[in-house]
Design a protein around this motif. Structure first.
Motif, PDB file in Angstrom:
ATOM      1  N   GLN A 131       0.738  24.603   0.375  1.00 14.80           N
ATOM      2  CA  GLN A 131      -0.487  24.216   1.076  1.00 14.80           C
ATOM      3  C   GLN A 131      -1.425  23.432   0.152  1.00 14.80           C
ATOM      4  N   GLN A 132      -0.876  22.760  -0.811  1.00 19.11           N
ATOM      5  CA  GLN A 132      -1.689  22.016  -1.770  1.00 19.11           C
ATOM      6  C   GLN A 132      -2.384  20.826  -1.087  1.00 19.11           C
ATOM      7  N   VAL A 133      -3.500  20.443  -1.657  1.00 18.60           N
ATOM      8  CA  VAL A 133      -4.268  19.300  -1.175  1.00 18.60           C
ATOM      9  C   VAL A 133      -4.333  18.264  -2.295  1.00 18.60           C
ATOM     10  N   VAL A 134      -3.997  17.023  -1.941  1.00 21.21           N
ATOM     11  CA  VAL A 134      -4.019  15.937  -2.927  1.00 21.21           C
ATOM     12  C   VAL A 134      -5.200  15.021  -2.627  1.00 21.21           C
ATOM     13  N   ILE A 140       1.075  28.153  -2.404  1.00 27.04           N
ATOM     14  CA  ILE A 140       0.526  27.223  -3.404  1.00 27.04           C
ATOM     15  C   ILE A 140      -0.664  26.529  -2.743  1.00 27.04           C
ATOM     16  N   VAL A 141      -1.866  26.771  -3.265  1.00 23.34           N
ATOM     17  CA  VAL A 141      -3.083  26.385  -2.537  1.00 23.34           C
ATOM     18  C   VAL A 141      -4.031  25.493  -3.333  1.00 23.34           C
ATOM     19  N   GLY A 142      -3.655  25.060  -4.530  1.00 20.03           N
ATOM     20  CA  GLY A 142      -4.587  24.304  -5.368  1.00 20.03           C
ATOM     21  C   GLY A 142      -4.765  22.853  -4.925  1.00 20.03           C
ATOM     22  N   GLY A 143      -5.794  22.228  -5.476  1.00 20.70           N
ATOM     23  CA  GLY A 143      -6.060  20.813  -5.246  1.00 20.70           C
ATOM     24  C   GLY A 143      -5.763  19.993  -6.475  1.00 20.70           C
ATOM     25  N   LEU A 144      -4.960  18.936  -6.323  1.00 18.96           N
ATOM     26  CA  LEU A 144      -4.541  18.098  -7.447  1.00 18.96           C
ATOM     27  C   LEU A 144      -4.715  16.617  -7.100  1.00 18.96           C
ATOM     28  N   PRO A 145      -4.789  15.753  -8.119  1.00 21.93           N
ATOM     29  CA  PRO A 145      -5.025  14.331  -7.846  1.00 21.93           C
ATOM     30  C   PRO A 145      -3.812  13.551  -7.380  1.00 21.93           C
ATOM     31  N   THR A 146      -2.593  14.046  -7.668  1.00 17.35           N
ATOM     32  CA  THR A 146      -1.389  13.282  -7.325  1.00 17.35           C
ATOM     33  C   THR A 146      -0.327  14.182  -6.734  1.00 17.35           C
ATOM     34  N   ASP A 147       0.577  13.566  -5.989  1.00 20.82           N
ATOM     35  CA  ASP A 147       1.726  14.291  -5.448  1.00 20.82           C
ATOM     36  C   ASP A 147       2.667  14.725  -6.548  1.00 20.82           C
ATOM     37  N   GLU A 148       2.772  13.928  -7.603  1.00 19.52           N
ATOM     38  CA  GLU A 148       3.667  14.293  -8.701  1.00 19.52           C
ATOM     39  C   GLU A 148       3.250  15.622  -9.324  1.00 19.52           C
ATOM     40  N   ALA A 149       1.970  15.794  -9.545  1.00 16.19           N
ATOM     41  CA  ALA A 149       1.487  17.063 -10.106  1.00 16.19           C
ATOM     42  C   ALA A 149       1.731  18.215  -9.146  1.00 16.19           C
ATOM     43  N   ALA A 150       1.527  17.970  -7.862  1.00 12.27           N
ATOM     44  CA  ALA A 150       1.764  19.024  -6.870  1.00 12.27           C
ATOM     45  C   ALA A 150       3.238  19.401  -6.809  1.00 12.27           C
ATOM     46  N   ASP A 151       4.124  18.406  -6.957  1.00 10.78           N
ATOM     47  CA  ASP A 151       5.563  18.703  -6.952  1.00 10.78           C
ATOM     48  C   ASP A 151       5.953  19.565  -8.155  1.00 10.78           C
ATOM     49  N   GLU A 152       5.315  19.328  -9.298  1.00  7.15           N
ATOM     50  CA  GLU A 152       5.601  20.151 -10.476  1.00  7.15           C
ATOM     51  C   GLU A 152       5.257  21.622 -10.223  1.00  7.15           C
ATOM     52  N   VAL A 153       4.149  21.869  -9.505  1.00 10.37           N
ATOM     53  CA  VAL A 153       3.761  23.247  -9.214  1.00 10.37           C
ATOM     54  C   VAL A 153       4.779  23.906  -8.297  1.00 10.37           C
ATOM     55  N   VAL A 154       5.290  23.148  -7.337  1.00 13.92           N
ATOM     56  CA  VAL A 154       6.322  23.688  -6.433  1.00 13.92           C
ATOM     57  C   VAL A 154       7.566  24.071  -7.227  1.00 13.92           C
ATOM     58  N   VAL A 167       0.859  -1.178   0.000  1.00 10.76           N
ATOM     59  CA  VAL A 167       0.000   0.000   0.000  1.00 10.76           C
ATOM     60  C   VAL A 167       0.897   1.230   0.000  1.00 10.76           C
ATOM     61  N   PRO A 168       0.756   2.086  -1.006  1.00  7.90           N
ATOM     62  CA  PRO A 168       1.609   3.265  -1.049  1.00  7.90           C
ATOM     63  C   PRO A 168       1.377   4.136   0.178  1.00  7.90           C
ATOM     64  N   PRO A 169       2.437   4.764   0.643  1.00 11.98           N
ATOM     65  CA  PRO A 169       2.270   5.621   1.818  1.00 11.98           C
ATOM     66  C   PRO A 169       1.339   6.788   1.517  1.00 11.98           C
ATOM     67  N   GLN A 170       0.581   7.205   2.515  1.00  8.87           N
ATOM     68  CA  GLN A 170      -0.363   8.301   2.321  1.00  8.87           C
ATOM     69  C   GLN A 170       0.391   9.614   2.154  1.00  8.87           C
ATOM     70  N   SER A 171      -0.084  10.420   1.228  1.00 10.67           N
ATOM     71  CA  SER A 171       0.562  11.695   0.960  1.00 10.67           C
ATOM     72  C   SER A 171       0.422  12.632   2.150  1.00 10.67           C
ATOM     73  N   ASP A 172       1.475  13.412   2.380  1.00  8.95           N
ATOM     74  CA  ASP A 172       1.398  14.452   3.414  1.00  8.95           C
ATOM     75  C   ASP A 172       0.395  15.534   3.035  1.00  8.95           C
ATOM     76  N   ARG A 173       0.055  15.612   1.762  1.00 11.65           N
ATOM     77  CA  ARG A 173      -0.899  16.616   1.298  1.00 11.65           C
ATOM     78  C   ARG A 173      -2.333  16.073   1.244  1.00 11.65           C
ATOM     79  N   ALA A 174      -2.540  14.829   1.648  1.00 11.92           N
ATOM     80  CA  ALA A 174      -3.862  14.213   1.525  1.00 11.92           C
ATOM     81  C   ALA A 174      -4.918  15.001   2.287  1.00 11.92           C
ATOM     82  N   ALA A 175      -6.104  15.085   1.685  1.00  8.25           N
ATOM     83  CA  ALA A 175      -7.212  15.810   2.316  1.00  8.25           C
ATOM     84  C   ALA A 175      -7.629  15.103   3.605  1.00  8.25           C
ATOM     85  N   THR A 176      -7.952  15.891   4.608  1.00  6.47           N
ATOM     86  CA  THR A 176      -8.366  15.355   5.901  1.00  6.47           C
ATOM     87  C   THR A 176      -9.880  15.362   6.082  1.00  6.47           C
TER      88      THR A 176
END
Length: 322
Positions: free
Chosen positions: A197-200, A168-182, A136-145
């Motif tokens: 502050q992105q949410v995955v 950085i405040v947008g919501g994206l489906p993956t950590d990879e996409a969020a890393d690209e924004v950073v 099971v992949p580890p849960q993202s630190d950006r995962a919605a609570t």
């Protein structure tokens, strides 16, 4: 005196007397030879009987086998105990026969238990079990609570521009996409603090465009299109990055709150967009790569029911596209 009726050539000796005389002479004069001949003939008949008639085979195969076992066991083989099968099942010989041996008995009973050894070959089957482990992949630190957090997060690649700090405040489906924004924010605003502050969450959809939002309570005055000079340095840094990377084009959009007539807010939003676009071209970004549009009050990011919400809605956005 001779018989006148017989001549000297006539044989008056009866035949039976001749035979008797022959056998008499044979057994009297040649007794030893006759006995030898008879013995040889007897032996010959006996030998012929063995060879032809099978004389001497009266012993059965079982008797021959018994004799062989007897010879192997010794001169005095013991009789096989009738209780040997019972003894093999775990009962002693004495228990099977029921004899109590007491000291002083004059008669000694010797019992031999016949034991049959059974050789059993056990076939061992080795079963190979394949265990499948699901990682099971580890849960993202950006995962919605919570669902509320997802509802409050703007979808897509959203960067908030402030002097010295980039959020950085947008919501994206993956950590990879969020890393690209950073990475993009770091490249556009070198030396600025990046606040991620992105949410995955897989409920969000990704986008090729990036929205840079300039929203502050004092960015514009009420019913004004004049930019507060405090925020000009961040616009100027964006212009410098666009000049360095000429693959980007930018659309500048102006927005208002819902105070006043809608048509008036539409014209005001167009003037605010034009003011921000002019700042980019003054800094050297080719005007062919910059467009401006007014959105009026139609796209609020906060509720217009509060003063804080209305201030947030008075904003300018820079949408980057390749």
């Amino acid at each position: 005196m001779s018989d006148p009726e017989l001549s000297k050539d006539d044989d008056y000796y009866p035949f039976r007397w001749k035979v008797a005389d022959f056998f008499e002479d044979l057994f009297v004069l040649h007794r030893t030879a006759v006995v030898g001949v008879l013995a040889l003939l007897g032996l010959g008949f006996i030998l012929l009987g063995f060879l032809v008639l099978g004389w001497g085979q009266g012993d059965s195969t079982e008797e021959l086998a018994t004799e062989a076992r007897t010879a192997a066991e010794g001169d005095n083989p013991a009789e096989e105990s009738p209780t040997s099968s019972v003894a093999n099942d775990g009962i002693t010989t004495e228990e099977a026969i029921g004899i109590d041996t007491e000291p002083g008995d004059t008669e000694t009973t010797s019992t031999t238990s016949s034991t049959t050894t059974s050789s059993t070959t056990t076939s061992s089957t080795t079963t190979s079990t394949t265990t499948t482990t699901t990682t099971v992949p580890p849960q993202s630190d950006r995962a919605a609570t919570s669902d509320a957090q997802i509802a409050a997060t703007p979808a897509g690649r959203v960067i908030v521009m402030n002097p010295g700090t980039i959020g950085i405040v947008g919501g994206l489906p993956t950590d990879e996409a969020a890393d690209e924004v950073v990475e993009l924010a770091t490249a556009l605003f070198p030396g600025f603090t990046i606040d991620d502050q992105q949410v995955v969450d897989d409920s969000f959809t990704d986008s090729d465009t990036v929205t840079l939002r300039l929203s502050a309570a004092d960015l514009f005055g009420y019913n004004s299109d004049g930019l507060n000079s405090t925020y000009l340095p961040v616009i100027d840094q964006l212009a410098a990055s666009l000049i360095e990377n000429d693959s980007w084009t930018v659309e500048v959009s102006g927005h208002t709150d819902d105070t006043g007539p809608a048509d008036g807010n539409q014209r005001l939003s167009q003037r605010r967009a034009a003011a921000a676009a002019t700042r980019l071209t003054v800094q050297g970004v080719p005007s062919a790569r910059v467009t401006s549009v007014g959105r009026g009050e139609d796209q609020p990011i906060e509720s217009n029911d509060s003063e804080a919400g209305r201030l947030a809605n008075r904003r300018v956005e820079f949408e980057l596209a390749r």
